[in-house]
Design a protein around this motif. Structure first.
Motif, PDB file in Angstrom:
ATOM      1  N   ILE A 139       0.863  -1.186   0.000  1.00 12.76           N
ATOM      2  CA  ILE A 139       0.000   0.000   0.000  1.00 12.76           C
ATOM      3  C   ILE A 139       0.897   1.233   0.000  1.00 12.76           C
ATOM      4  O   ILE A 139       1.861   1.305   0.773  1.00 12.76           O
ATOM      5  N   VAL A 140       0.588   2.181  -0.874  1.00  7.53           N
ATOM      6  CA  VAL A 140       1.414   3.381  -0.989  1.00  7.53           C
ATOM      7  C   VAL A 140       0.633   4.612  -0.522  1.00  7.53           C
ATOM      8  O   VAL A 140      -0.559   4.748  -0.806  1.00  7.53           O
ATOM      9  N   VAL A 141       1.326   5.473   0.197  1.00  6.26           N
ATOM     10  CA  VAL A 141       0.783   6.771   0.618  1.00  6.26           C
ATOM     11  C   VAL A 141       1.437   7.820  -0.276  1.00  6.26           C
ATOM     12  O   VAL A 141       2.630   8.087  -0.165  1.00  6.26           O
ATOM     13  N   ASP A 142       0.656   8.377  -1.170  1.00  8.43           N
ATOM     14  CA  ASP A 142       1.154   9.394  -2.114  1.00  8.43           C
ATOM     15  C   ASP A 142       0.716  10.766  -1.617  1.00  8.43           C
ATOM     16  O   ASP A 142      -0.441  11.149  -1.760  1.00  8.43           O
ATOM     17  N   CYS A 143       1.645  11.488  -1.023  1.00 10.09           N
ATOM     18  CA  CYS A 143       1.337  12.789  -0.420  1.00 10.09           C
ATOM     19  C   CYS A 143       1.820  13.897  -1.362  1.00 10.09           C
ATOM     20  O   CYS A 143       3.016  14.026  -1.613  1.00 10.09           O
ATOM     21  N   ASP A 144       0.892  14.675  -1.878  1.00  9.36           N
ATOM     22  CA  ASP A 144       1.220  15.691  -2.890  1.00  9.36           C
ATOM     23  C   ASP A 144       1.375  17.072  -2.245  1.00  9.36           C
ATOM     24  O   ASP A 144       0.496  17.527  -1.506  1.00  9.36           O
ATOM     25  N   LEU A 145       2.505  17.724  -2.535  1.00 11.64           N
ATOM     26  CA  LEU A 145       2.747  19.079  -2.030  1.00 11.64           C
ATOM     27  C   LEU A 145       2.335  20.103  -3.081  1.00 11.64           C
ATOM     28  O   LEU A 145       2.706  19.999  -4.250  1.00 11.64           O
ATOM     29  N   LEU A 245      -0.916   9.129   6.303  1.00 13.89           N
ATOM     30  CA  LEU A 245      -1.203  10.317   5.486  1.00 13.89           C
ATOM     31  C   LEU A 245      -1.616  11.483   6.375  1.00 13.89           C
ATOM     32  O   LEU A 245      -1.151  12.622   6.192  1.00 13.89           O
ATOM     33  N   GLY A 246      -2.474  11.203   7.347  1.00 14.97           N
ATOM     34  CA  GLY A 246      -2.926  12.260   8.264  1.00 14.97           C
ATOM     35  C   GLY A 246      -1.783  12.824   9.105  1.00 14.97           C
ATOM     36  O   GLY A 246      -1.632  14.046   9.234  1.00 14.97           O
ATOM     37  N   ASN A 247      -0.955  11.939   9.655  1.00 16.55           N
ATOM     38  CA  ASN A 247       0.147  12.371  10.525  1.00 16.55           C
ATOM     39  C   ASN A 247       1.224  13.137   9.745  1.00 16.55           C
ATOM     40  O   ASN A 247       1.736  14.162  10.219  1.00 16.55           O
ATOM     41  N   VAL A 248       1.566  12.632   8.571  1.00 13.70           N
ATOM     42  CA  VAL A 248       2.602  13.280   7.765  1.00 13.70           C
ATOM     43  C   VAL A 248       2.115  14.631   7.243  1.00 13.70           C
ATOM     44  O   VAL A 248       2.869  15.612   7.206  1.00 13.70           O
ATOM     45  N   SER A 249       0.850  14.697   6.844  1.00 11.91           N
ATOM     46  CA  SER A 249       0.276  15.970   6.384  1.00 11.91           C
ATOM     47  C   SER A 249       0.345  17.012   7.493  1.00 11.91           C
ATOM     48  O   SER A 249       0.662  18.187   7.252  1.00 11.91           O
ATOM     49  N   LYS A 250       0.047  16.578   8.713  1.00 10.40           N
ATOM     50  CA  LYS A 250       0.102  17.488   9.867  1.00 10.40           C
ATOM     51  C   LYS A 250       1.522  18.006  10.075  1.00 10.40           C
ATOM     52  O   LYS A 250       1.732  19.205  10.310  1.00 10.40           O
ATOM     53  N   PHE A 251       2.517  17.122   9.979  1.00  8.43           N
ATOM     54  CA  PHE A 251       3.917  17.527  10.141  1.00  8.43           C
ATOM     55  C   PHE A 251       4.329  18.521   9.056  1.00  8.43           C
ATOM     56  O   PHE A 251       4.976  19.540   9.345  1.00  8.43           O
ATOM     57  N   LEU A 252       3.952  18.237   7.805  1.00  7.18           N
ATOM     58  CA  LEU A 252       4.325  19.106   6.687  1.00  7.18           C
ATOM     59  C   LEU A 252       3.736  20.505   6.836  1.00  7.18           C
ATOM     60  O   LEU A 252       4.401  21.506   6.587  1.00  7.18           O
ATOM     61  N   GLU A 253       2.482  20.572   7.259  1.00  6.00           N
ATOM     62  CA  GLU A 253       1.794  21.865   7.322  1.00  6.00           C
ATOM     63  C   GLU A 253       2.136  22.645   8.596  1.00  6.00           C
ATOM     64  O   GLU A 253       2.285  23.871   8.544  1.00  6.00           O
ATOM     65  N   ASP A 255       4.862  21.955  10.904  1.00  5.45           N
ATOM     66  CA  ASP A 255       6.288  22.097  11.191  1.00  5.45           C
ATOM     67  C   ASP A 255       7.068  22.714  10.027  1.00  5.45           C
ATOM     68  O   ASP A 255       7.970  23.538  10.254  1.00  5.45           O
ATOM     69  N   LEU A 256       6.746  22.322   8.805  1.00  3.06           N
ATOM     70  CA  LEU A 256       7.490  22.837   7.652  1.00  3.06           C
ATOM     71  C   LEU A 256       6.759  23.966   6.921  1.00  3.06           C
ATOM     72  O   LEU A 256       7.296  24.538   5.969  1.00  3.06           O
ATOM     73  N   LYS A 257       5.546  24.293   7.358  1.00  2.00           N
ATOM     74  CA  LYS A 257       4.765  25.394   6.772  1.00  2.00           C
ATOM     75  C   LYS A 257       4.530  25.212   5.270  1.00  2.00           C
ATOM     76  O   LYS A 257       4.527  26.174   4.501  1.00  2.00           O
ATOM     77  N   LEU A 258       4.326  23.962   4.855  1.00  2.00           N
ATOM     78  CA  LEU A 258       4.018  23.658   3.452  1.00  2.00           C
ATOM     79  C   LEU A 258       2.539  23.329   3.329  1.00  2.00           C
ATOM     80  O   LEU A 258       1.853  23.105   4.323  1.00  2.00           O
ATOM     81  N   THR A 259       2.044  23.297   2.085  1.00  2.00           N
ATOM     82  CA  THR A 259       0.625  23.015   1.847  1.00  2.00           C
ATOM     83  C   THR A 259       0.473  21.663   1.170  1.00  2.00           C
ATOM     84  O   THR A 259       1.067  21.411   0.116  1.00  2.00           O
ATOM     85  N   VAL A 260      -0.308  20.786   1.804  1.00  2.00           N
ATOM     86  CA  VAL A 260      -0.586  19.467   1.226  1.00  2.00           C
ATOM     87  C   VAL A 260      -1.834  19.574   0.367  1.00  2.00           C
ATOM     88  O   VAL A 260      -2.862  20.081   0.804  1.00  2.00           O
ATOM     89  N   ASN A 261      -1.725  19.107  -0.875  1.00  2.00           N
ATOM     90  CA  ASN A 261      -2.873  19.099  -1.786  1.00  2.00           C
ATOM     91  C   ASN A 261      -3.738  17.883  -1.452  1.00  2.00           C
ATOM     92  O   ASN A 261      -3.431  16.759  -1.846  1.00  2.00           O
ATOM     93  N   GLN A 262      -4.813  18.133  -0.705  1.00  2.00           N
ATOM     94  CA  GLN A 262      -5.660  17.037  -0.218  1.00  2.00           C
ATOM     95  C   GLN A 262      -6.361  16.293  -1.355  1.00  2.00           C
ATOM     96  O   GLN A 262      -6.616  15.091  -1.255  1.00  2.00           O
ATOM     97  N   LYS A 263      -6.652  17.000  -2.445  1.00  2.18           N
ATOM     98  CA  LYS A 263      -7.347  16.369  -3.576  1.00  2.18           C
ATOM     99  C   LYS A 263      -6.460  15.362  -4.306  1.00  2.18           C
ATOM    100  O   LYS A 263      -6.921  14.339  -4.802  1.00  2.18           O
ATOM    101  N   LYS A 264      -5.163  15.679  -4.388  1.00  2.00           N
ATOM    102  CA  LYS A 264      -4.244  14.811  -5.121  1.00  2.00           C
ATOM    103  C   LYS A 264      -3.563  13.770  -4.238  1.00  2.00           C
ATOM    104  O   LYS A 264      -3.025  12.785  -4.745  1.00  2.00           O
ATOM    105  N   SER A 265      -3.553  13.986  -2.937  1.00  3.82           N
ATOM    106  CA  SER A 265      -2.931  13.021  -2.024  1.00  3.82           C
ATOM    107  C   SER A 265      -3.839  11.800  -1.875  1.00  3.82           C
ATOM    108  O   SER A 265      -5.045  11.934  -1.686  1.00  3.82           O
TER     109      SER A 265
END
Length: 428
Positions: A139-145, A245-253, A255-265
């Motif tokens: 299973i792959v988690v594809d997280c799109d920035l 996906l939920g935990n990594v998205s939280k870290f990216l947004e 801690d790193l102040k980046l935006t996760v594209n929820q539609k493409k992730s």
């Protein structure tokens, strides 16, 4: 880290051999002029003339880069990728800095980071995804920035950079490049965030920034592969994937102040979801990869555009354009399983070319004489030359196949898709 044998990093940057090599690299990479209009051909002369002045300004940190020129490149999905083109001299200075600090920083990056690094590429990243799949991580988690390069937080980037670089002048120059501004529509706007794609330093700086993500994923014990801002995490169940996906998205947004594209992730099977243009392919012989359907569609559309039956240019030029596309595509995607696709594409492409050639012959007399020249008997040539059928139907006829064989197209300069693929696949 700033001192190596008593020599500071900025001294290494302004070393005449380092600057000369940077000039050579920028010239070899070609590229469009920036806001000042200087071309890569003019670079050596400019640097030779102002060398002492340039070195002095770099050493004391007073060098001021010009704003980058904004250009937009269409993406396959219809959106546009924003690029920033620095002026040629700034590209040279960035290259000189990169040649020094790249060697210092790169050894500290994760083994699972494959993008914009020496002796690392997409194919190695794909091999790693295959290894994970074979280990049971299916299973792959594809997280799109979203717009990653344009949203890098400057202050945080400099903090991360200071872990590797302590030379204050080098850090000051990098900060100036980040803050150099963007020229768009005749107006200069400040750059409050981001490292625009197009700059020599941008790939290295983007890796420095996402190295924080790599560390976090390793700390959590995740199986992952990253190529620049494109990364996937491999787990054993969909439930685990949704949680990751939920935990990594939280870290990216946060801690790193980046935006996760929820539609493409997405969370799904690597057999269906693409990574670097590939998806995995499981067979009785083992796990391999194949080009994603979207990559195949873009490839066919590209060839279709080149072989429009009303296009201008000699056949040699058309063959050259086709070869550039097919060789490049096969070199990248040829490691995948697609023998049947390549065979059908080769047949389709040859039909397209026969159609193009048939239309170019135009007059009945020309069609007849060309068919005779290519070995078709009088009666058959006369019959086909006088045919009222459409170009595509005639291109599929037995007569045109006999006249314009695959070997004939190869003699006229076209490279055979089947041969290109077999050679690439076997070499892999």
């Amino acid at each position: 880290m700033e001192q190596r044998g008593g020599i500071s990093l900025i001294d290494k940057v302004v070393d005449i051999n380092n600057l000369f090599n940077a000039c050579k690299k920028v010239k070899a990479n070609k590229g469009a002029p920036g806001v000042d209009g200087m071309t890569v051909e003019e670079l050596f002369g400019h640097v030779a003339k102002y060398r002492d002045h340039l070195i002095r300004k770099l050493k004391d940190g007073s060098y001021e880069p010009l704003p980058v020129k904004r250009v937009e490149i269409p993406k396959p999905d219809g959106s546009k990728r924003k690029l920033g083109i620095p002026c040629v001299r700034d590209r040279m200075v960035q290259q000189a800095i990169y040649q020094v600090i790249g060697k210092v920083i790169d050894p500290y990056f994760s083994d699972m980071s494959f993008g914009f690094r020496p002796k690392r590429n997409q194919h190695q990243a794909i091999r790693q995804t295959i290894a994970y799949y074979e280990q049971g991580y299916k299973i792959v988690v594809d997280c799109d920035l979203k717009s990653y390069f344009d949203t890098i937080h400057h202050q945080k980037l400099m903090e991360y950079l200071k872990e590797f670089i302590s030379d204050k002048i080098v850090l000051k120059l990098i900060w100036k490049f980040l803050k150099s501004g963007i020229l768009e529509g005749g107006l200069i706007s400040p750059t409050e965030e981001g490292a625009p794609q197009g700059g020599v330093l941008s790939p290295l700086l983007s890796n420095v920034y996402l190295n924080q993500l790599d560390r976090e994923l390793e700390r959590r014990g995740h199986k992952f592969v990253r190529f620049a801002d494109d990364f996937c995490i491999y787990v054993k169940s969909r439930r685990a994937g949704e949680r990751v996906l939920g935990n990594v998205s939280k870290f990216l947004e946060e801690d790193l102040k980046l935006t996760v594209n929820q539609k493409k992730s997405k969370v799904g099977s690597p057999v269906k979801l693409k990574f670097l243009g590939f998806c995995l392919h499981s067979t009785a012989k083992g796990v391999g990869c194949r080009p994603h359907q979207s990559a195949k569609k873009r490839f066919k559309a590209k060839l279709k555009g080149i072989t429009k039956r009303n296009r201008a240019g000699h056949f040699e030029q058309i063959a050259k354009e086709l070869n550039q596309v097919t060789v490049g595509w096969i070199n990248y995607y040829g490691i995948g399983l697609m023998k049947q696709f390549i065979r059908s594409m080769a047949q389709w492409l040859n039909h397209r070319l026969r159609q193009l050639i048939w239309k170019r012959w135009k007059k009945t007399k020309t069609k007849y004489s060309q068919l005779r020249r290519l070995g078709i008997w009088h009666e058959e040539a006369w019959k086909v030359a006088n045919s009222r059928k459409g170009y595509w139907r005639v291109s599929k006829s037995e007569t045109l196949h006999k006249a314009i064989k695959t070997e004939t197209l190869k003699k006229w300069g076209l490279k055979d898709l089947n041969h290109l693929y077999e050679r690439r696949y076997l070499s892999y």
